[in-house]
Scaffold this active site. Structure first.
Site, PDB file in Angstrom:
ATOM      1  N   HIS A  20      45.202  30.824  42.301  1.00  0.00           N
ATOM      2  CA  HIS A  20      45.034  32.272  42.411  1.00  0.00           C
ATOM      3  C   HIS A  20      45.930  32.800  43.529  1.00  0.00           C
ATOM      4  O   HIS A  20      45.903  32.305  44.645  1.00  0.00           O
ATOM      5  CB  HIS A  20      43.565  32.577  42.708  1.00  0.00           C
ATOM      6  CG  HIS A  20      43.283  34.015  42.987  1.00  0.00           C
ATOM      7  ND1 HIS A  20      42.511  34.422  44.055  1.00  0.00           N
ATOM      8  CD2 HIS A  20      43.660  35.145  42.345  1.00  0.00           C
ATOM      9  CE1 HIS A  20      42.421  35.731  44.057  1.00  0.00           C
ATOM     10  NE2 HIS A  20      43.115  36.195  43.035  1.00  0.00           N
ATOM     11  N   HIS A  58      50.114  41.396  48.516  1.00  0.00           N
ATOM     12  CA  HIS A  58      48.688  41.398  48.247  1.00  0.00           C
ATOM     13  C   HIS A  58      48.102  42.763  48.550  1.00  0.00           C
ATOM     14  O   HIS A  58      47.960  43.138  49.711  1.00  0.00           O
ATOM     15  CB  HIS A  58      47.988  40.328  49.080  1.00  0.00           C
ATOM     16  CG  HIS A  58      46.661  39.937  48.504  1.00  0.00           C
ATOM     17  ND1 HIS A  58      45.928  38.876  48.963  1.00  0.00           N
ATOM     18  CD2 HIS A  58      45.935  40.454  47.481  1.00  0.00           C
ATOM     19  CE1 HIS A  58      44.816  38.758  48.268  1.00  0.00           C
ATOM     20  NE2 HIS A  58      44.799  39.718  47.363  1.00  0.00           N
TER      21      HIS A  58
END
Length: 449
Positions: free
Chosen positions: A148, A192
């Site tokens: 992930h 992110h």
């Protein structure tokens, strides 16, 4: 009054995202600011099997020949033979027909696409994705460890999801790389939530590293699952992917959607040297770019970024998928446990690193092994992708690979990977300090309006 860039970045996210929204990676992953302003997002539609689109086979006329070290690989759509310097294996097959993997202990063995050989016994010893048993299996019949947010490796960063770089991930046995992209000033970046929080560089640079690894490992199929966070058009991904050097390795499917039995075997993909598989969650257009596959027409997911350590194996994305269709396509088990942090206007999900020895374990409540077993029982087959944070931590090093091996009915006997799980708790504490500072800053920004 002027505020630090990172705080303004969080404010921008706060004003742009809904707390109930699922973004390209699902805004409930990583770091999310929740507000009540609704925004329009892609619906997550998918192609049903009743409306199958047949694509032309872009590999049909391709003949690839590459040399790696002391071995030579050749492939065509008629026959393909791989000979290796260890004098152990012949991979034979190719084209639209069935691929047979055969071999013995002599380089003098002969073989044909019908699977006959002059010498016995017929035993394959050349690993495909680390296991000889995988060579004759369809791509859709293998459980893979998926990292992930693979690129997000940053010490003491709350936005990090992995501890080791992508080359190490691949060396350790990871074969599926998931990541989130952001389109900034004409360039695709890996960030992110916001590039002010964690910027892992460009997509092209990251994929260039993967390409270098794939050229050195010609018997491995690697899957990429792209989170199109900004919902940009798919043509924005072609340049960085092509420039990385992966263009000639890209696999193109034969139809949309690909049902379980439509996928080729690993040996067929390897012999053709079409072994880079790309999925994108939103905005894919397989009419224009057949190889950049619409994820939710091929792969469904369990609940994303869960805070529930029970990890239910229910189908979440895409919404409204029938049970029959779900059973006839691949699926991904999301098994990355998060902590919910609520500080005034700020609501954030961060990786629960303190419980990695349980979350990534083979057995026990809330473990990856328990979820995989439950999914197997519920759906009648194991998950295709086990999506995890900090794959190198668990109840022992390599525990996530042991779970995958059990699902694949093979033996995991490799050495892996990183450090003990206890060391990561220090990262969690440091990262939490960062979160608290940012939270205070965002609240100050909010109060100024």
């Amino acid at each position: 009054m002027r505020w630090p860039t990172v705080l303004l970045g969080f404010l921008a996210v706060a004003l742009a995202q809904d707390s109930s929204t699922e973004s390209s990676e699902s805004p409930t992953s990583g770091t999310v600011v929740s507000v009540t302003t609704p925004v329009a997002i892609p619906s997550g539609t998918y192609q049903e099997f009743s409306t199958t689109i047949t694509l032309s086979d872009g590999d049909e006329s391709v003949i690839a020949s590459t040399t790696h070290y002391n071995g030579t690989m050749t492939a065509s759509n008629q026959t393909a033979v791989t000979t290796t310097s260890d004098s152990l294996t012949l991979l034979v097959g190719g084209g639209g027909g069935g691929t047979t993997v055969i071999g013995n202990n002599s380089m003098n063995a002969t073989a044909t696409t019908t699977g006959t050989a002059t010498n016995t016994p017929v035993v394959n010893t050349r690993p495909c994705n680390s296991y000889p048993e995988f060579c004759t299996r369809k791509y859709s019949n293998i459980t893979m460890v998926a990292t992930h947010n693979s690129p997000f490796v940053r010490k003491n960063s709350v936005a990090a999801n992995q501890a080791l770089d992508v080359t190490t991930q691949l060396n350790d046995g990871v074969r599926t790389l998931q990541f989130q992209t952001h389109y900034v000033n004409g360039t695709m970046y890996l960030c992110h939530t916001t590039c002010q929080l964690l910027d892992a560089g460009t997509l092209e640079d990251y994929l260039t590293d993967v390409n270098k690894w794939m050229r050195k490992n010609p018997y491995d199929v690697v899957t990429f699952i792209i989170g199109n966070f900004d919902y940009v058009s798919p043509e924005n991904f072609t340049t960085p992917i092509y420039n990385s050097g992966l263009k000639d390795l890209i696999y193109t499917p034969t139809k949309v959607p690909m049902a379980l039995n439509d996928w080729p075997t690993l040996s067929d993909m390897i012999l053709r040297q079409k072994r880079a598989v790309f999925f994108m969650d939103y905005q894919a257009n397989q009419t224009a770019y057949p190889w950049l596959m619409d994820q939710f027409s091929q792969v469904w997911e369990t609940p994303f970024s869960p805070t529930d350590p029970a990890f239910p194996c229910t189908q979440q994305r895409p919404p409204g998928l029938s049970e029959a269709d779900a059973k006839n396509r691949m699926y991904m088990a999301n098994h990355n446990l998060n902590l919910q942090l609520n500080l005034g206007a700020l609501s954030m999900l961060i990786p629960n690193t303190a419980q990695l020895d349980e979350t990534n374990a083979v057995n026990g409540s809330g473990s990856l092994g328990e979820m995989a077993q439950e999914c197997n029982k519920t759906w009648g087959r194991p998950p295709n992708f086990l999506l995890v944070d900090y794959y190198n931590y668990g109840d022992f090093n390599g525990s996530v690979f042991e779970v995958a091996a059990q699902m694949n009915n093979v033996t995991y006997d490799r050495n892996c990977c990183g450090k003990t799980s206890g060391a990561l708790r220090e990262v969690s504490v440091a990262g939490m300090s960062t979160v608290l500072l940012v939270a205070v800053g965002v609240q100050m920004v909010m109060s100024a309006f």
